[in-house]
Design a protein around this motif. Sequence first.
Motif, mmCIF file in Angstrom:
data_model
loop_
_atom_site.group_PDB
_atom_site.id
_atom_site.type_symbol
_atom_site.label_atom_id
_atom_site.label_comp_id
_atom_site.label_asym_id
_atom_site.label_seq_id
_atom_site.Cartn_x
_atom_site.Cartn_y
_atom_site.Cartn_z
ATOM 1 N N MET A 194 16.718 -73.932 19.286
ATOM 2 C CA MET A 194 18.054 -74.356 19.710
ATOM 3 C C MET A 194 17.978 -75.445 20.770
ATOM 4 S SD MET A 194 19.310 -71.157 22.080
ATOM 5 C CE MET A 194 18.374 -70.648 23.511
ATOM 6 N N ALA A 195 19.112 -76.130 20.939
ATOM 7 C CA ALA A 195 19.281 -77.133 21.992
ATOM 8 C C ALA A 195 20.582 -76.830 22.727
ATOM 9 C CB ALA A 195 19.301 -78.533 21.395
ATOM 10 N N ALA A 196 20.796 -75.558 23.037
ATOM 11 C CA ALA A 196 22.080 -75.064 23.533
ATOM 12 C C ALA A 196 22.306 -75.384 25.001
ATOM 13 C CB ALA A 196 22.173 -73.558 23.313
ATOM 14 N N THR A 197 23.591 -75.415 25.368
ATOM 15 C CA THR A 197 23.963 -75.554 26.774
ATOM 16 C C THR A 197 23.941 -74.190 27.456
ATOM 17 O OG1 THR A 197 26.320 -75.189 26.338
ATOM 18 C CG2 THR A 197 25.507 -77.456 26.151
ATOM 19 N N THR A 198 24.047 -74.220 28.780
ATOM 20 C CA THR A 198 24.100 -72.970 29.548
ATOM 21 C C THR A 198 25.239 -72.092 29.057
ATOM 22 O OG1 THR A 198 23.175 -74.071 31.494
ATOM 23 C CG2 THR A 198 24.379 -72.005 31.868
ATOM 24 N N GLY A 199 26.405 -72.676 28.884
ATOM 25 C CA GLY A 199 27.566 -71.895 28.445
ATOM 26 C C GLY A 199 27.385 -71.289 27.075
ATOM 27 N N GLN A 200 26.779 -72.033 26.155
ATOM 28 C CA GLN A 200 26.563 -71.513 24.801
ATOM 29 C C GLN A 200 25.586 -70.346 24.808
ATOM 30 O OE1 GLN A 200 25.401 -75.310 23.178
ATOM 31 N NE2 GLN A 200 27.373 -75.617 22.164
ATOM 32 N N ILE A 201 24.563 -70.423 25.637
ATOM 33 C CA ILE A 201 23.620 -69.304 25.747
ATOM 34 C C ILE A 201 24.305 -68.090 26.349
ATOM 35 C CG2 ILE A 201 21.527 -68.515 26.941
ATOM 36 C CD1 ILE A 201 20.452 -71.374 26.617
ATOM 37 N N GLN A 202 25.097 -68.289 27.377
ATOM 38 C CA GLN A 202 25.814 -67.175 28.002
ATOM 39 C C GLN A 202 26.762 -66.505 27.009
ATOM 40 O OE1 GLN A 202 27.559 -69.243 31.342
ATOM 41 N NE2 GLN A 202 25.849 -68.732 32.721
ATOM 42 N N GLU A 203 27.444 -67.295 26.199
ATOM 43 C CA GLU A 203 28.356 -66.730 25.200
ATOM 44 C C GLU A 203 27.586 -65.945 24.138
ATOM 45 O OE1 GLU A 203 30.509 -70.035 23.676
ATOM 46 O OE2 GLU A 203 31.857 -70.195 25.420
ATOM 47 N N ALA A 204 26.434 -66.462 23.739
ATOM 48 C CA ALA A 204 25.635 -65.766 22.732
ATOM 49 C C ALA A 204 25.117 -64.439 23.262
ATOM 50 C CB ALA A 204 24.464 -66.651 22.292
ATOM 51 N N VAL A 205 24.689 -64.416 24.510
ATOM 52 C CA VAL A 205 24.208 -63.173 25.112
ATOM 53 C C VAL A 205 25.353 -62.180 25.263
ATOM 54 C CG1 VAL A 205 23.198 -62.152 27.191
ATOM 55 C CG2 VAL A 205 22.260 -64.277 26.264
ATOM 56 N N ALA A 206 26.512 -62.658 25.679
ATOM 57 C CA ALA A 206 27.672 -61.773 25.811
ATOM 58 C C ALA A 206 28.064 -61.182 24.461
ATOM 59 C CB ALA A 206 28.840 -62.539 26.423
ATOM 60 N N ALA A 207 27.816 -61.924 23.380
ATOM 61 C CA ALA A 207 28.144 -61.436 22.040
ATOM 62 C C ALA A 207 27.124 -60.430 21.526
ATOM 63 C CB ALA A 207 28.250 -62.606 21.067
ATOM 64 N N GLY A 208 25.925 -60.396 22.151
ATOM 65 C CA GLY A 208 24.949 -59.385 21.750
ATOM 66 C C GLY A 208 23.546 -59.870 21.482
ATOM 67 N N ALA A 209 23.254 -61.168 21.663
ATOM 68 C CA ALA A 209 21.876 -61.646 21.495
ATOM 69 C C ALA A 209 20.983 -60.983 22.530
ATOM 70 C CB ALA A 209 21.818 -63.160 21.619
ATOM 71 N N GLN A 210 19.780 -60.568 22.132
ATOM 72 C CA GLN A 210 18.921 -59.766 23.002
ATOM 73 C C GLN A 210 17.533 -60.345 23.251
ATOM 74 O OE1 GLN A 210 19.715 -56.075 20.450
ATOM 75 N NE2 GLN A 210 19.510 -55.185 22.492
ATOM 76 N N LEU A 211 17.140 -61.366 22.493
ATOM 77 C CA LEU A 211 15.747 -61.812 22.530
ATOM 78 C C LEU A 211 15.673 -63.326 22.463
ATOM 79 C CD1 LEU A 211 12.622 -61.060 22.183
ATOM 80 C CD2 LEU A 211 13.080 -61.164 19.718
ATOM 81 N N SER A 212 14.678 -63.903 23.117
ATOM 82 C CA SER A 212 14.318 -65.305 22.928
ATOM 83 C C SER A 212 13.105 -65.342 22.002
ATOM 84 C CB SER A 212 13.970 -65.970 24.259
ATOM 85 O OG SER A 212 15.081 -66.001 25.130
ATOM 86 N N THR A 213 13.256 -65.997 20.865
ATOM 87 C CA THR A 213 12.157 -66.073 19.900
ATOM 88 C C THR A 213 11.127 -67.094 20.352
ATOM 89 O OG1 THR A 213 13.332 -65.294 17.938
ATOM 90 C CG2 THR A 213 11.577 -66.870 17.569
ATOM 91 N N HIS A 214 9.847 -66.725 20.308
ATOM 92 C CA HIS A 214 8.698 -67.528 20.748
ATOM 93 C C HIS A 214 9.098 -68.493 21.872
ATOM 94 C CE1 HIS A 214 10.290 -70.520 18.003
ATOM 95 N NE2 HIS A 214 9.771 -69.981 16.931
ATOM 96 N N PHE A 215 9.406 -67.899 23.026
ATOM 97 C CA PHE A 215 9.874 -68.668 24.172
ATOM 98 C C PHE A 215 8.929 -69.824 24.489
ATOM 99 C CE2 PHE A 215 9.898 -69.804 28.621
ATOM 100 C CZ PHE A 215 11.246 -70.012 28.850
#
Length: 391
Positions: A194-215
């Motif tokens: 991904m090339a997400a913004t801070t806000g997009q990541i926060q929204e995804a986590v609030a929706a239920g994302a739990q993991l960063s794939t191969h950080f």
Amino acid sequence: MTSTLYARHFETMQSVCLQFDGEHIASAEPYECSPSEADGLPIVGPGLFDIQVNGYGGSWFSSQQLTVESVIEIIQSLVRQGIARCFPTLITASFEALQHGFQTLQAACRESELVNDCVAGFHLEGPYISAVDGPRGAHPLQHVRPTNRDEFQRLQKAAGGRIRLVTLAAESPGAVEFIQLCRQSGVTVALGHMAATTGQIQEAVAAGAQLSTHFGNGAHGVMPRHPNYLWDQLADDHLWASVIADGWHVPASVLKCVLKCKTADRIILTCDVSGFGGCVPGTYQEGDVGVEVLEDGRIVVAGQRQFLAGSGATTGECVAEMMRACGVSLSMAIRMATSNPGRLLNEPISDLRAGSLATLTVFRMGSDPEGGRSRFRPQKVYIRGREYGGS
């Protein structure tokens, strides 16, 4: 079927005698022996559990020519490397190719006892990812697309309901609603490519994302120093992180930072082994993806040297590298490759006690004669009490 194993416990290094009765450990008792005999015993730990494996030995789970026979061969090869449980992973492709892959994996689970016991679920990595060079990694651009609820449900039907992990980009159109759908159906969602913004990541986590794939991978080669999506993921305590500790994908300094931010309880070791893992150096093509296996062991997108295309290592090698790079104990590194993914994915992991599943990896730790580095050497694997030979 009753059998007995004499080995050293991965946490204490004390000699133990494990007796199996069917799928479970019937007894786990100290084994009294001389120091020299104890030194000669292998080590036993919970069965290695890798949530991202793409294939092995020239065969890919994402191949449009995937057959039940090739699935069985890949799983047999991974088991010989000490992997007892895994998530076969399909990457970005056309709907037809993904449907074929999941149908074939499901058929292999029905046909082969080994595949059914070893495969804990399927991982869909893409196609709902960034189209940008760098974050996209080796995923074919022409098949990147927005999240699609109907498409995913059809893929889940083809998979027999076995898709348990999805990696997507937080900025993919419809990502929030898609993540919510996945979580409601018991599918774990990871953020990656991904090339997400801070806000997009926060929204995804609030929706239920739990993991960063191969950080640290599937990212731009150059990005703003701050803010950027790497800092955002490191700072979010709701996100676990999987890392590819093969010595190439991220340097030791990054592994150490991830360890400090996420702690040993929320790191998952994955090898992300390529379908070209175990292949001799050369240039290879799989569908729309061209890669090169280099002399030093790296697997890169063909035509350049910066962007990697999966790993040539397997999970046990990542355990050894995590120990070397971060100075963690064998016990801690093994847990990153067993009980940690088990907790996140609600998958039972053996605790080597009476009554727990007899799904175990038996191995030795040896030294590389060239560099003196510790090496993981698989001996055999038990899956639900059945013994399979190592490499």
